[in-house]
Design a protein around this motif. Structure first.
Motif, PDB file in Angstrom:
ATOM      1  N   MET A  60       0.338 -28.447  -9.786  1.00 23.57           N
ATOM      2  CA  MET A  60      -1.195 -27.815  -9.350  1.00 23.57           C
ATOM      3  C   MET A  60      -2.801 -27.272 -10.866  1.00 23.57           C
ATOM      4  N   ILE A  61      -3.677 -27.298 -10.504  1.00 28.30           N
ATOM      5  CA  ILE A  61      -3.720 -27.241 -11.486  1.00 28.30           C
ATOM      6  C   ILE A  61      -4.784 -26.015 -11.310  1.00 28.30           C
ATOM      7  N   THR A  62      -5.023 -24.426 -12.030  1.00 30.66           N
ATOM      8  CA  THR A  62      -5.641 -23.823 -11.518  1.00 30.66           C
ATOM      9  C   THR A  62      -7.221 -23.288 -12.416  1.00 30.66           C
ATOM     10  N   GLN A  63      -8.028 -23.562 -11.447  1.00 27.78           N
ATOM     11  CA  GLN A  63      -9.817 -23.471 -11.720  1.00 27.78           C
ATOM     12  C   GLN A  63      -9.761 -22.268 -12.622  1.00 27.78           C
ATOM     13  N   MET A  64     -10.246 -21.499 -13.431  1.00 22.00           N
ATOM     14  CA  MET A  64     -11.206 -20.244 -13.915  1.00 22.00           C
ATOM     15  C   MET A  64     -11.986 -20.362 -14.149  1.00 22.00           C
ATOM     16  N   MET A  65     -12.441 -19.014 -13.646  1.00 22.54           N
ATOM     17  CA  MET A  65     -14.049 -18.883 -12.943  1.00 22.54           C
ATOM     18  C   MET A  65     -15.025 -17.894 -14.335  1.00 22.54           C
ATOM     19  N   VAL A  66     -15.731 -17.490 -14.356  1.00 20.37           N
ATOM     20  CA  VAL A  66     -16.144 -16.309 -14.957  1.00 20.37           C
ATOM     21  C   VAL A  66     -17.124 -15.591 -13.835  1.00 20.37           C
ATOM     22  N   GLN A  67     -16.594 -14.501 -13.664  1.00 21.02           N
ATOM     23  CA  GLN A  67     -16.679 -14.029 -12.323  1.00 21.02           C
ATOM     24  C   GLN A  67     -18.696 -13.595 -12.342  1.00 21.02           C
ATOM     25  N   PRO A  68     -18.978 -13.712 -11.324  1.00 22.77           N
ATOM     26  CA  PRO A  68     -20.513 -14.029 -10.492  1.00 22.77           C
ATOM     27  C   PRO A  68     -20.595 -12.873 -11.402  1.00 22.77           C
ATOM     28  N   SER A  69     -19.935 -11.302 -11.599  1.00 23.34           N
ATOM     29  CA  SER A  69     -20.812  -9.909 -11.705  1.00 23.34           C
ATOM     30  C   SER A  69     -21.140  -9.467 -12.782  1.00 23.34           C
ATOM     31  N   PHE A  70     -20.286 -10.814 -13.945  1.00 23.72           N
ATOM     32  CA  PHE A  70     -20.402 -11.358 -15.242  1.00 23.72           C
ATOM     33  C   PHE A  70     -22.105 -11.353 -16.271  1.00 23.72           C
ATOM     34  N   TRP A  71     -22.733 -11.256 -14.418  1.00 26.74           N
ATOM     35  CA  TRP A  71     -24.047 -11.818 -15.143  1.00 26.74           C
ATOM     36  C   TRP A  71     -24.781 -10.884 -14.152  1.00 26.74           C
ATOM     37  N   VAL A  72     -24.224  -9.692 -13.445  1.00 26.84           N
ATOM     38  CA  VAL A  72     -25.509  -8.176 -12.714  1.00 26.84           C
ATOM     39  C   VAL A  72     -27.038  -8.153 -14.104  1.00 26.84           C
ATOM     40  N   ASP A  73     -26.578  -7.982 -15.051  1.00 23.28           N
ATOM     41  CA  ASP A  73     -27.302  -6.863 -15.298  1.00 23.28           C
ATOM     42  C   ASP A  73     -28.062  -8.447 -16.678  1.00 23.28           C
ATOM     43  N   SER A  74     -28.114  -9.557 -15.984  1.00 22.41           N
ATOM     44  CA  SER A  74     -28.564 -10.328 -17.068  1.00 22.41           C
ATOM     45  C   SER A  74     -29.220 -11.475 -16.439  1.00 22.41           C
ATOM     46  N   GLY A  75     -28.479 -12.206 -15.745  1.00 22.91           N
ATOM     47  CA  GLY A  75     -29.394 -13.109 -15.205  1.00 22.91           C
ATOM     48  C   GLY A  75     -29.850 -13.073 -13.646  1.00 22.91           C
ATOM     49  N   ILE A  76     -29.634 -11.946 -12.982  1.00 19.97           N
ATOM     50  CA  ILE A  76     -30.296 -11.841 -11.616  1.00 19.97           C
ATOM     51  C   ILE A  76     -32.078 -10.734 -11.763  1.00 19.97           C
ATOM     52  N   LYS A  77     -32.560 -11.704 -11.125  1.00 19.76           N
ATOM     53  CA  LYS A  77     -33.695 -10.612 -10.396  1.00 19.76           C
ATOM     54  C   LYS A  77     -34.097 -10.818  -8.758  1.00 19.76           C
ATOM     55  N   LEU A  78     -35.096 -10.136  -8.643  1.00 16.63           N
ATOM     56  CA  LEU A  78     -35.214  -9.950  -7.741  1.00 16.63           C
ATOM     57  C   LEU A  78     -37.021 -10.638  -7.660  1.00 16.63           C
ATOM     58  N   SER A  79     -37.355 -11.293  -6.506  1.00 17.94           N
ATOM     59  CA  SER A  79     -38.352 -12.048  -6.634  1.00 17.94           C
ATOM     60  C   SER A  79     -39.385 -12.188  -5.162  1.00 17.94           C
TER      61      SER A  79
END
Length: 89
Positions: free
Chosen positions: A1-20
């Protein structure tokens, strides 16, 4: 079984999200930088050039995209509500 790693979505809260603001509602969207990064990863994936670290980052960005889709599809917040809240801060 291969485990896929993922960067947590919360990583981008400060720099990758905007409200339009679209008409009278605000929608969650990626910043231009994060959108460009996503497109870069898609191109590298097509060419088979993604590293494991980039695969993990892509997985996190795609999870964040799914979260945004759910949030934006559910009853979107009205612009007046967000304008009042942001002016209080």
């Amino acid at each position: 079984m291969i485990t896929q790693m993922m960067v947590q979505p919360s990583f981008w809260v400060d720099s990758g999200i905007k409200l339009s603001k679209v008409r009278d509602i605000y929608l969650f969207k990626f910043t231009e930088e994060l959108q460009s990064r996503l497109e870069e990863f898609f191109e590298k994936k097509k060419a088979g050039l993604l590293t494991r670290e980039e695969e993990a980052e892509l997985a996190g960005i795609l999870e964040l995209d799914r979260i945004f889709t759910l949030l934006n599809a559910s009853r979107p917040p009205q612009a007046q509500f967000w304008e009042k809240r942001t002016t209080r801060c």
